[in-house]
Design an enzyme around this catalytic site. Structure first.
Site, PDB file in Angstrom:
ATOM      1  N   HIS A 170      -7.864  -0.980   6.029  1.00  0.00           N
ATOM      2  CA  HIS A 170      -8.128  -2.239   6.700  1.00  0.00           C
ATOM      3  C   HIS A 170      -9.108  -3.024   5.725  1.00  0.00           C
ATOM      4  CE1 HIS A 170      -8.858  -5.279   9.830  1.00  0.00           C
ATOM      5  NE2 HIS A 170     -10.054  -5.273   9.600  1.00  0.00           N
TER       6      HIS A 170
ATOM      7  N   ASN B 197       0.794  -1.253   0.099  1.00  0.00           N
ATOM      8  CA  ASN B 197       0.050   0.014   0.099  1.00  0.00           C
ATOM      9  C   ASN B 197       0.739   1.179   0.000  1.00  0.00           C
ATOM     10  OD1 ASN B 197      -3.043  -0.617   0.305  1.00  0.00           O
ATOM     11  ND2 ASN B 197      -2.314  -1.905   1.556  1.00  0.00           N
TER      12      ASN B 197
HETATM   13  C1  GRF Z   1      -3.172  -4.617   4.121  1.00  0.00           C
HETATM   14  O1  GRF Z   1      -4.073  -5.616   3.527  1.00  0.00           O
HETATM   15  C2  GRF Z   1      -3.674  -3.696   4.866  1.00  0.00           C
HETATM   16  O2  GRF Z   1      -5.133  -3.345   4.610  1.00  0.00           O
HETATM   17  C3  GRF Z   1      -3.556  -4.240   6.315  1.00  0.00           C
HETATM   18  O3  GRF Z   1      -2.472  -4.871   6.339  1.00  0.00           O
HETATM   19  C4  GRF Z   1      -1.903  -5.235   5.083  1.00  0.00           C
HETATM   20  C5  GRF Z   1      -0.562  -4.634   4.690  1.00  0.00           C
HETATM   21  O4  GRF Z   1      -0.035  -4.773   3.459  1.00  0.00           O
HETATM   22  N1  GRF Z   1      -3.827  -3.262   7.168  1.00  0.00           N
HETATM   23  P1  GRF Z   1       0.843  -4.138   2.474  1.00  0.00           P
HETATM   24  O5  GRF Z   1       1.943  -4.053   3.659  1.00  0.00           O
HETATM   25  O6  GRF Z   1       0.523  -2.642   2.383  1.00  0.00           O
HETATM   26  O7  GRF Z   1       1.338  -4.780   1.762  1.00  0.00           O
END
Ligand code: GRF
Length: 199
Positions: free
Chosen positions: A112, A17
């Protein structure tokens, strides 16, 4: 042209993300720039990606602090030193103190992988499967002191397909997260999504 809103992204791991936010900020019309990445773990894979893309990184190792208030104080200091205007939690695996969350209220945003208020906390994709949902998705929200709580900024729905595992559902949701988070952060940066707890 007015300056772009300065976003600090907080990670603990993979950072996909975070990568999506860095990529989105490259677009000329994007109202925010990612000016800092902070990781609570020195081995977070996302750190390399941030560095390779010219984004300054800081490691604030939670293990180096006696308790949550001390860790959060270090976080707060680093964010203020970098003049962060929005703090984007992106797979940040530390529970923040109410003092920290309240100090950054309206500027602290989380993503989330469920349609909140359903399935807060850990393994939300498995929770959705266990509940027999046919639709799940992801949520970006302003953070308030409860875990995965606070006013919703934007959501995206994702179908739950027959035969889905937690991993297959998580992968499908993650694709939507990467589109939703930049869109929601742009809303906050433009002032189109506002949370003022004093109201
Ligand atoms: C994502 O699914 C986010 O929504 C959750 O943890 C995960 C993190 O993934 N809070 P990344 O580190 O962004 O790949």
């Amino acid at each position: 042209m007015s300056a772009r809103t300065r976003v600090a992204v907080l990670i603990s791991g993979r950072g996909s993300n975070m990568a999506a936010l860095i990529e989105a900020a490259r677009a000329p019309g994007c109202p925010f720039s990612v000016t800092l990445v902070i990781s609570s773990r020195p081995d977070a894979a996302g750190l390399d990606h941030a560095l390779a893309n010219g984004v300054p990184v800081r490691v604030i190792d939670h293990k180096a602090f006696a308790d949550r208030p001390a860790f959060d104080a270090a976080l707060d200091k680093a964010l203020r030193a970098e003049r962060a205007e929005i703090v984007a939690l992106a797979g940040f695996m530390r529970i923040l103190t109410a003092d920290f969350v309240n100090a950054w209220a309206g500027k602290l945003v989380n993503i989330h992988p469920s349609l909140l208020p359903k399935f807060k906390g850990l393994k939300p994709q498995q929770q959705a499967l266990d509940a027999g949902e046919t639709v799940s998705g992801c949520t970006v929200h302003f953070a308030t002191p409860g875990v995965d709580e606070g006013p919703i900024i934007a959501q995206a729905e994702v179908p739950v397909l027959p035969g889905d595992t937690a991993d297959s559902l998580a992968a499908r949701i993650l694709l939507e997260e990467h589109k939703l988070y930049p869109r929601a952060l742009a809303m906050v940066a433009r002032g189109d999504a506002v949370f003022n707890p004093a109201d």
